[in-house]
Design a protein around this motif. Sequence first.
Motif, PDB file in Angstrom:
ATOM      1  N   ILE A  16      -8.983   4.438  10.024  1.00 58.17           N
ATOM      2  CA  ILE A  16      -8.307   3.643   8.997  1.00 58.17           C
ATOM      3  C   ILE A  16      -7.239   4.466   8.285  1.00 58.17           C
ATOM      4  N   LEU A  17      -7.590   5.679   7.861  1.00 57.06           N
ATOM      5  CA  LEU A  17      -6.674   6.481   7.048  1.00 57.06           C
ATOM      6  C   LEU A  17      -5.612   7.186   7.875  1.00 57.06           C
ATOM      7  N   GLY A  18      -5.951   7.518   9.112  1.00 59.81           N
ATOM      8  CA  GLY A  18      -5.024   8.337   9.881  1.00 59.81           C
ATOM      9  C   GLY A  18      -4.448   7.675  11.095  1.00 59.81           C
ATOM     10  N   ALA A  19      -4.559   6.344  11.185  1.00 59.62           N
ATOM     11  CA  ALA A  19      -4.071   5.660  12.386  1.00 59.62           C
ATOM     12  C   ALA A  19      -3.330   4.393  11.994  1.00 59.62           C
ATOM     13  N   ASP A  20      -2.521   3.917  12.921  1.00 56.42           N
ATOM     14  CA  ASP A  20      -1.803   2.664  12.747  1.00 56.42           C
ATOM     15  C   ASP A  20      -1.982   1.837  14.009  1.00 56.42           C
ATOM     16  N   GLY A  21      -1.582   0.594  13.919  1.00 56.68           N
ATOM     17  CA  GLY A  21      -1.554  -0.249  15.105  1.00 56.68           C
ATOM     18  C   GLY A  21      -2.921  -0.522  15.682  1.00 56.68           C
ATOM     19  N   LEU A  79      -4.768   7.560  -0.132  1.00 57.10           N
ATOM     20  CA  LEU A  79      -6.160   7.941   0.065  1.00 57.10           C
ATOM     21  C   LEU A  79      -6.280   9.039   1.111  1.00 57.10           C
ATOM     22  N   ALA A  80      -5.505   8.919   2.187  1.00 57.36           N
ATOM     23  CA  ALA A  80      -5.516   9.942   3.227  1.00 57.36           C
ATOM     24  C   ALA A  80      -5.003  11.277   2.685  1.00 57.36           C
ATOM     25  N   GLN A  81      -3.944  11.241   1.869  1.00 53.85           N
ATOM     26  CA  GLN A  81      -3.428  12.463   1.259  1.00 53.85           C
ATOM     27  C   GLN A  81      -4.452  13.084   0.320  1.00 53.85           C
ATOM     28  N   LEU A  82      -5.169  12.250  -0.418  1.00 56.48           N
ATOM     29  CA  LEU A  82      -6.180  12.764  -1.343  1.00 56.48           C
ATOM     30  C   LEU A  82      -7.261  13.533  -0.586  1.00 56.48           C
ATOM     31  N   VAL A  83      -7.766  12.945   0.487  1.00 54.35           N
ATOM     32  CA  VAL A  83      -8.845  13.558   1.255  1.00 54.35           C
ATOM     33  C   VAL A  83      -8.368  14.855   1.914  1.00 54.35           C
ATOM     34  N   ASN A  84      -7.243  14.799   2.601  1.00 51.95           N
ATOM     35  CA  ASN A  84      -6.772  15.969   3.344  1.00 51.95           C
ATOM     36  C   ASN A  84      -6.319  17.099   2.425  1.00 51.95           C
ATOM     37  N   SER A  85      -5.621  16.762   1.344  1.00 57.06           N
ATOM     38  CA  SER A  85      -5.145  17.810   0.445  1.00 57.06           C
ATOM     39  C   SER A  85      -6.291  18.488  -0.292  1.00 57.06           C
ATOM     40  N   ALA A  94      -1.387  12.880  -5.032  1.00 58.12           N
ATOM     41  CA  ALA A  94      -2.148  11.821  -4.373  1.00 58.12           C
ATOM     42  C   ALA A  94      -3.141  11.173  -5.329  1.00 58.12           C
ATOM     43  N   LEU A  95      -3.733  11.979  -6.216  1.00 59.71           N
ATOM     44  CA  LEU A  95      -4.685  11.447  -7.182  1.00 59.71           C
ATOM     45  C   LEU A  95      -4.019  10.439  -8.112  1.00 59.71           C
ATOM     46  N   ALA A  96      -2.788  10.738  -8.514  1.00 64.00           N
ATOM     47  CA  ALA A  96      -2.048   9.797  -9.358  1.00 64.00           C
ATOM     48  C   ALA A  96      -1.757   8.499  -8.609  1.00 64.00           C
ATOM     49  N   LEU A  97      -1.408   8.609  -7.328  1.00 67.93           N
ATOM     50  CA  LEU A  97      -1.139   7.414  -6.537  1.00 67.93           C
ATOM     51  C   LEU A  97      -2.404   6.595  -6.298  1.00 67.93           C
ATOM     52  N   VAL A  98      -3.526   7.274  -6.081  1.00 70.62           N
ATOM     53  CA  VAL A  98      -4.800   6.576  -5.893  1.00 70.62           C
ATOM     54  C   VAL A  98      -5.180   5.838  -7.171  1.00 70.62           C
ATOM     55  N   GLU A  99      -4.960   6.468  -8.313  1.00 73.12           N
ATOM     56  CA  GLU A  99      -5.242   5.787  -9.576  1.00 73.12           C
ATOM     57  C   GLU A  99      -4.385   4.534  -9.730  1.00 73.12           C
ATOM     58  N   GLU A 100      -3.118   4.660  -9.409  1.00 70.86           N
ATOM     59  CA  GLU A 100      -2.187   3.540  -9.572  1.00 70.86           C
ATOM     60  C   GLU A 100      -2.473   2.406  -8.595  1.00 70.86           C
ATOM     61  N   GLN A 101      -2.805   2.753  -7.350  1.00 72.25           N
ATOM     62  CA  GLN A 101      -2.922   1.741  -6.309  1.00 72.25           C
ATOM     63  C   GLN A 101      -4.334   1.182  -6.159  1.00 72.25           C
ATOM     64  N   PHE A 102      -5.357   1.994  -6.417  1.00 74.97           N
ATOM     65  CA  PHE A 102      -6.732   1.551  -6.179  1.00 74.97           C
ATOM     66  C   PHE A 102      -7.552   1.458  -7.457  1.00 74.97           C
ATOM     67  N   LEU A 103      -7.617   2.529  -8.218  1.00 76.60           N
ATOM     68  CA  LEU A 103      -8.536   2.575  -9.355  1.00 76.60           C
ATOM     69  C   LEU A 103      -8.186   1.558 -10.423  1.00 76.60           C
ATOM     70  N   THR A 104      -6.914   1.349 -10.683  1.00 72.21           N
ATOM     71  CA  THR A 104      -6.525   0.413 -11.735  1.00 72.21           C
ATOM     72  C   THR A 104      -6.479  -1.028 -11.260  1.00 72.21           C
ATOM     73  N   GLN A 105      -6.545  -1.257  -9.943  1.00 70.57           N
ATOM     74  CA  GLN A 105      -6.367  -2.602  -9.415  1.00 70.57           C
ATOM     75  C   GLN A 105      -7.660  -3.242  -8.916  1.00 70.57           C
TER      76      GLN A 105
END
Length: 498
Positions: free
Chosen positions: A287-292, A356-362, A374-385
């Motif tokens: 899910i996190l590291g693949a497309d298509g 999410l992928a950046q959070l895990v790998n970083s 990545a943590l800021a983006l996860v908060e904006e995209q997932f945690l607050t929504q």
Amino acid sequence: MGSDPQYAKWPLLPLAQHVFTITNPYATRPAQQAAVKSLQDGINEHKMAPLYKYLAHPTEGILNSTGETTSSAAAPQKPVGRKPSAAGMVASKGSTVGATLPWDEEVYQRLKAENDKELEEFRKEEDEAVEKAGDTEIMAARGKRAEFFAKIGDKDKAIAAYEDVFEKTGILGTKIDLVLAIIRMGLFYGDKALVKKHVARAKTLVDSGGDWDRRNRLKAYEGLHLLTVRSYNLAAPLLLDSLSTFTSYELCTYSNLVVYSVLAGSVSLKRVDFKSKVVDAPEIKAILGADGEDKLLALSGAISAGPGAEDAEMQDAKDSVSPNAPTKATTAINLTTLGTGVDQPEAEMAVDFSPLAQLVNSLYNGNYKLFFQALALVEEQFLTQDRYLHEHKGWFIREMRLRAYQQLLQSYRVVGLESMANDFGVTVDFLDRDLAKFIAGGRIPCTIDRVTGKGVIETNRPDDKNKQYQDVVKQGDQLITKLQKYGQAVRLRGSERA
């Protein structure tokens, strides 16, 4: 083999997410307007008169925050009766409604009339079953009535009807399904006490002989409940175990399950478990590291961590040799393909998992500047929504920062404050203040010296072996003292006898 799940359709939990979005100050205006439209469509399609009144009524609706049409006598009484459930459905206590769900008395009366008509038909069907049919037909009629109350959003009547069917059925699988339906009613209205009570009840029933499918479904239910009460350490193993056997699409989508699993595992698992269960987990990597095609295979359940799934080394080797040889991987089919439509993957393609992928790998690779971004983006995209994650977003962000600080400081005895601030991409003052809170709370064993130079951080790592040695010496001294006192007492008694 167990029977097929029953009572698994209602209530529609996405509608509760729409209610949350309407009251969420972090949601965009278009998202709130879309949530209002989806909520209106759901209410009209399923004739949800009780839910419509609960949400939009001028004097009783939880979305009527302004109270413009509320009389002065009724206004102070509004929060009293609605406080428990309203607190679980709206974004926060002080939420302001960004988009309104308009109240239309004619629409409500029409929906209520249709509800009464349909309920009367259920009553006639039940009466006929009592007179002419057997127990199976009677229970089926009562089950339809219970599902009807759940469909229209009448919480109290739905739970009472489910309990009535529960008391009169002797089939264990049906009993478990009824309790799971009550849990979903509690999740819909944010009633954590109700959910906790019936999760324990479901576990007792499953332990008494529940089948494999219901046992696995309960893992997802319990994991999601533990997530809502901030028990991420207990939720993580349950949610991660559910990834390869997920069938509870009435609870959440597979994409949502991946998000919950990754976040719970990231904040609670030890580094070794984090590597094996999150970073290298086949379902999560798909899910996190693949497309298509790979993502579609994961969403449909074709990529599994269960028996027969390829390990990471074989998968990497295969990808490097030929991208057109997926046949061996797709032999590991799991039960996530059951209960899903063919449009399930397309419905979930819109989710952007890159933060999410950046959070895990970083976090795992120690790239802390990218981790904070990545943590800021996860908060904006997932945690607050998300309605299940929003309540504990502040705690989650704080714990993830703590985890990153601990991970870096474990490798050093002395670290320059400015050097560490540069690694995290923050100012020295911010890092100083942030670390001071954790040091004062005993979460990080170190001291900060800013008296001389630019400041250094000295870690005071506890030496487990030295501590064990000190404990043995201390306990040994206590034992010797006790033996000496005992020996003196024995000698005294011997001299007295002499």
